[in-house]
Write a protein that holds these residues in place. Structure first.
Motif, PDB file in Angstrom:
ATOM      1  N   VAL A   1      11.468   6.792   4.085  1.00 26.18           N
ATOM      2  CA  VAL A   1      10.009   6.939   3.984  1.00 26.18           C
ATOM      3  C   VAL A   1       9.318   5.644   4.397  1.00 26.18           C
ATOM      4  O   VAL A   1       8.307   5.655   5.125  1.00 26.18           O
ATOM      5  CB  VAL A   1       9.613   7.347   2.551  1.00 26.18           C
ATOM      6  N   LEU A   2       9.856   4.507   3.950  1.00 26.36           N
ATOM      7  CA  LEU A   2       9.283   3.206   4.317  1.00 26.36           C
ATOM      8  C   LEU A   2       9.329   3.001   5.831  1.00 26.36           C
ATOM      9  O   LEU A   2       8.352   2.544   6.437  1.00 26.36           O
ATOM     10  CB  LEU A   2      10.055   2.088   3.599  1.00 26.36           C
ATOM     11  N   GLY A   3      10.473   3.364   6.448  1.00 28.02           N
ATOM     12  CA  GLY A   3      10.606   3.220   7.896  1.00 28.02           C
ATOM     13  C   GLY A   3       9.615   4.081   8.654  1.00 28.02           C
ATOM     14  O   GLY A   3       9.012   3.643   9.638  1.00 28.02           O
ATOM     15  N   ASP A   4       9.410   5.329   8.189  1.00 26.54           N
ATOM     16  CA  ASP A   4       8.434   6.220   8.829  1.00 26.54           C
ATOM     17  C   ASP A   4       7.024   5.643   8.744  1.00 26.54           C
ATOM     18  O   ASP A   4       6.269   5.661   9.724  1.00 26.54           O
ATOM     19  CB  ASP A   4       8.451   7.598   8.156  1.00 26.54           C
ATOM     20  N   ALA A   5       6.668   5.156   7.556  1.00 22.84           N
ATOM     21  CA  ALA A   5       5.312   4.645   7.339  1.00 22.84           C
ATOM     22  C   ALA A   5       5.042   3.388   8.161  1.00 22.84           C
ATOM     23  O   ALA A   5       3.961   3.238   8.755  1.00 22.84           O
ATOM     24  CB  ALA A   5       5.111   4.350   5.848  1.00 22.84           C
ATOM     25  N   MET A   6       6.017   2.477   8.232  1.00 24.90           N
ATOM     26  CA  MET A   6       5.828   1.266   9.028  1.00 24.90           C
ATOM     27  C   MET A   6       5.764   1.612  10.513  1.00 24.90           C
ATOM     28  O   MET A   6       5.055   0.959  11.293  1.00 24.90           O
ATOM     29  CB  MET A   6       6.944   0.269   8.740  1.00 24.90           C
ATOM     30  N   GLY A   7       6.486   2.659  10.914  1.00 21.86           N
ATOM     31  CA  GLY A   7       6.391   3.126  12.296  1.00 21.86           C
ATOM     32  C   GLY A   7       4.989   3.612  12.610  1.00 21.86           C
ATOM     33  O   GLY A   7       4.445   3.338  13.693  1.00 21.86           O
TER      34      GLY A   7
ATOM     35  N   ASN B   1      -1.315  10.187   2.217  1.00 20.38           N
ATOM     36  CA  ASN B   1      -2.398   9.657   1.395  1.00 20.38           C
ATOM     37  C   ASN B   1      -2.372   8.129   1.353  1.00 20.38           C
ATOM     38  O   ASN B   1      -3.417   7.474   1.465  1.00 20.38           O
ATOM     39  CB  ASN B   1      -2.289  10.234  -0.017  1.00 20.38           C
ATOM     40  N   CYS B   2      -1.184   7.551   1.201  1.00 22.84           N
ATOM     41  CA  CYS B   2      -1.054   6.087   1.136  1.00 22.84           C
ATOM     42  C   CYS B   2      -1.513   5.424   2.436  1.00 22.84           C
ATOM     43  O   CYS B   2      -2.254   4.430   2.420  1.00 22.84           O
ATOM     44  CB  CYS B   2       0.397   5.690   0.850  1.00 22.84           C
ATOM     45  N   LEU B   3      -1.068   5.968   3.573  1.00 23.02           N
ATOM     46  CA  LEU B   3      -1.413   5.367   4.859  1.00 23.02           C
ATOM     47  C   LEU B   3      -2.900   5.508   5.176  1.00 23.02           C
ATOM     48  O   LEU B   3      -3.529   4.562   5.661  1.00 23.02           O
ATOM     49  CB  LEU B   3      -0.580   6.000   5.979  1.00 23.02           C
ATOM     50  N   GLU B   4      -3.461   6.679   4.901  1.00 24.23           N
ATOM     51  CA  GLU B   4      -4.852   6.928   5.296  1.00 24.23           C
ATOM     52  C   GLU B   4      -5.855   6.327   4.311  1.00 24.23           C
ATOM     53  O   GLU B   4      -6.862   5.749   4.734  1.00 24.23           O
ATOM     54  CB  GLU B   4      -5.078   8.440   5.425  1.00 24.23           C
TER      55      GLU B   4
ATOM     56  N   GLY C   1       0.793  -1.217   0.000  1.00 23.12           N
ATOM     57  CA  GLY C   1       0.000   0.000   0.000  1.00 23.12           C
ATOM     58  C   GLY C   1       0.829   1.273   0.000  1.00 23.12           C
ATOM     59  O   GLY C   1       0.293   2.367  -0.178  1.00 23.12           O
ATOM     60  N   LEU C   2       2.146   1.146   0.208  1.00 28.88           N
ATOM     61  CA  LEU C   2       3.043   2.303   0.271  1.00 28.88           C
ATOM     62  C   LEU C   2       3.823   2.512  -1.023  1.00 28.88           C
ATOM     63  O   LEU C   2       4.750   3.325  -1.059  1.00 28.88           O
ATOM     64  CB  LEU C   2       4.036   2.122   1.429  1.00 28.88           C
ATOM     65  N   PHE C   3       3.472   1.767  -2.063  1.00 27.24           N
ATOM     66  CA  PHE C   3       4.280   1.770  -3.284  1.00 27.24           C
ATOM     67  C   PHE C   3       4.364   3.153  -3.915  1.00 27.24           C
ATOM     68  O   PHE C   3       5.415   3.570  -4.397  1.00 27.24           O
ATOM     69  CB  PHE C   3       3.702   0.754  -4.273  1.00 27.24           C
TER      70      PHE C   3
END
Length: 492
Positions: A435-441, A325-328, A302-304
């Motif tokens: 960015v991936l690390g922030d989103a997974m956090g 936008n990707c996360l929400e 979903g974060l692609f």
């Protein structure tokens, strides 16, 4: 297939722009274009960066304040402690991974330095100065100034103005500069002080949450402002594929000796890319799975869009709107979590940068024939962690903070010029890992705070319905008497 393509058209266009930009960049290299023509090709990408950066300040302010204002102090504290714990854990894991790989692979060869040569001397920095600058930037003396300048320590040479002994020897020493001394001085450099803006917005958001109903109008202002900025971001996103294509073409065309540089620094690039791959495909997913018991690769899918945008822009701050936008929208993470975790993470959580700096520092030691002791390796790991926190979330910020890591272990800072030639590529990839690390956090923090947020929503809904009922009871009888009765309706 058609419905899937219609739904994911923007994602397909963004991925295609990266591939097409790389292909066109390599094809046009044979034309030997002038710097002016390359600048024209890169110009649409430059406009994209301007548009995304334009959104950063209003987005950080509106998202942080609106997110925290809708939480109570206990929830804010829990979100903050979870986020900081995750940031520290993943940064340490990234640094250890990088150090292990660079010591095992040993990419540094002293002949590389002879073939490439060295650049100009870097500026003098120290770990203590960087830590003090970090604290100064956290608490800016002028919030408006923090939106376009940040504090930085520099050393200046000072000549004594008054000398007690006016003999000829003293005057001669004064004139030839032997009595000069170096003094630390604080200066303001251009660039947004994101850390200071974030600390200020966190304080405002928590204060608004403590005011309760009294602050409702101001909270709604920031909530609506946040929605307006995100609407603008969605418009910019449809332009981003073309901008990313031009950015990548321009970067590839700017490189002069692509093949020779890749040949000499091949093992260094392999080491950095291997470390980033291990961290993004094994370490981060493992941490995500252990903490949430969910499939991390489904979450990553979903974060692609955010990952590809980070690859094109090389800026985690510029990618921030797309990550929201990707996360929400794609993953259903509560906006109160994303609005707090992502802006802070884009500033202080730099896993890819920390790994890269640890590898690059030991690589430079190896090409200089310097054997680092265990204590010096530990110093590199600690300093790389600190430097990644202080790194600005803009393109090539890691090269600047690299000076701090090299100074900490006494390595020549001028050798940073050896790795500049391949930094354009590594910078994009490590930014995508950041960015991936922030989103997974954000996903992990949401997992642990979801129950509290749902309970808070239920309590707010109950309080609201109770308030409406109380208002109905307090309504004057004259109001009810003026309403039409059943008998009146029948007569009419």
């Amino acid at each position: 297939m058609v419905s899937w393509l219609r739904k994911n058209l923007l994602l397909v266009m963004t991925v295609g722009s990266v591939v097409l930009g790389a292909l066109l960049g390599f094809l046009l290299r044979g034309l030997q274009l002038s710097p002016q023509n390359i600048m024209y090709i890169s110009f649409p990408g430059e406009l994209l960066m301007h548009m995304l950066k334009m959104m950063i300040l209003p987005l950080i302010m509106s998202s942080l304040i609106s997110g925290l204002a809708q939480l109570d102090a206990r929830q804010s504290g829990k979100l903050g402690s979870l986020a900081v714990t995750y940031y520290m854990l993943t940064t340490v894991v990234a640094v250890i991974t990088g150090i292990f790989l660079v010591l095992v692979i040993h990419p540094g060869d002293p002949t590389i330095k002879k073939e490439i040569g060295t650049g100009t001397e870097g500026k003098t920095v120290s770990t203590v100065d960087t830590l003090l600058d970090l604290l100064r930037n956290m608490f800016p003396e002028n919030v408006v100034q923090a939106t376009f300048q940040q504090v930085q320590t520099k050393y200046i040479k000072v000549r004594p103005k008054v000398v007690k002994n006016n003999d000829s020897a003293t005057l001669a020493a004064l004139n030839n500069g032997s009595l000069d001394y170096v003094k630390a001085s604080v200066e303001y450099t251009s660039g947004m002080n994101v850390l200071g803006v974030i600390v200020f917005c966190i304080a405002i958001g928590i204060s608004l949450s403590q005011l309760g109903p009294e602050a409702h109008v101001m909270v709604q202002f920031f909530v609506i402002m946040d929605k307006v900025i995100m609407k603008l971001v969605m418009t910019v996103m449809w332009y981003s594929p073309f901008g990313i294509l031009c950015l990548i073409m321009g970067k590839i065309l700017e490189i002069h000796d692509l093949a020779d540089t890749a040949r000499m620094l091949a093992m260094y690039m392999v080491t950095v890319l291997s470390g980033l791959a291990i961290h993004s495909l094994i370490s981060l997913p493992l941490i995500f799975f252990v903490t949430t018991k969910k499939n991390p690769y489904t979450f990553m899918r979903g974060l692609f869009q955010a990952w590809i945008t980070a690859l094109g822009t090389a800026s985690s701050s510029a990618t921030l709107p797309i990550t929201f936008n990707c996360l929400e929208q794609n993953l259903g993470v509560d906006r109160r979590v994303t609005r707090f975790v992502l802006p802070v993470g884009a500033t202080i959580n730099m896993d890819g940068t920390a790994l890269y700096e640890a590898v690059a520092a030991i690589f430079i030691a190896q090409i200089n024939g310097v054997h680092l002791s265990f204590g010096q390796v530990v110093t590199v790991s600690l300093t790389a962690t600190l430097a990644s926190i202080g790194a600005a979330s803009v393109p090539s910020a890691g090269l600047v903070t690299m000076l701090l890591v090299l100074t900490a272990v006494g390595l020549p800072v001028k050798d940073v010029s050896l790795i500049v030639a391949v930094d354009w590529l590594l910078d994009r990839i490590r930014t995508s890992i950041n960015v991936l690390g922030d989103a997974m956090g954000a996903g992990i923090v949401y997992h642990y705070s979801k129950a509290d947020l749902d309970a808070h929503d239920r309590l707010a809904a109950t309080t609201r319905s109770h308030s409406i009922a109380m208002n109905d009871e307090k309504r004057p009888l004259a109001v009810y008497s003026s309403l039409p009765t059943d008998d009146d309706k029948l007569t009419h």
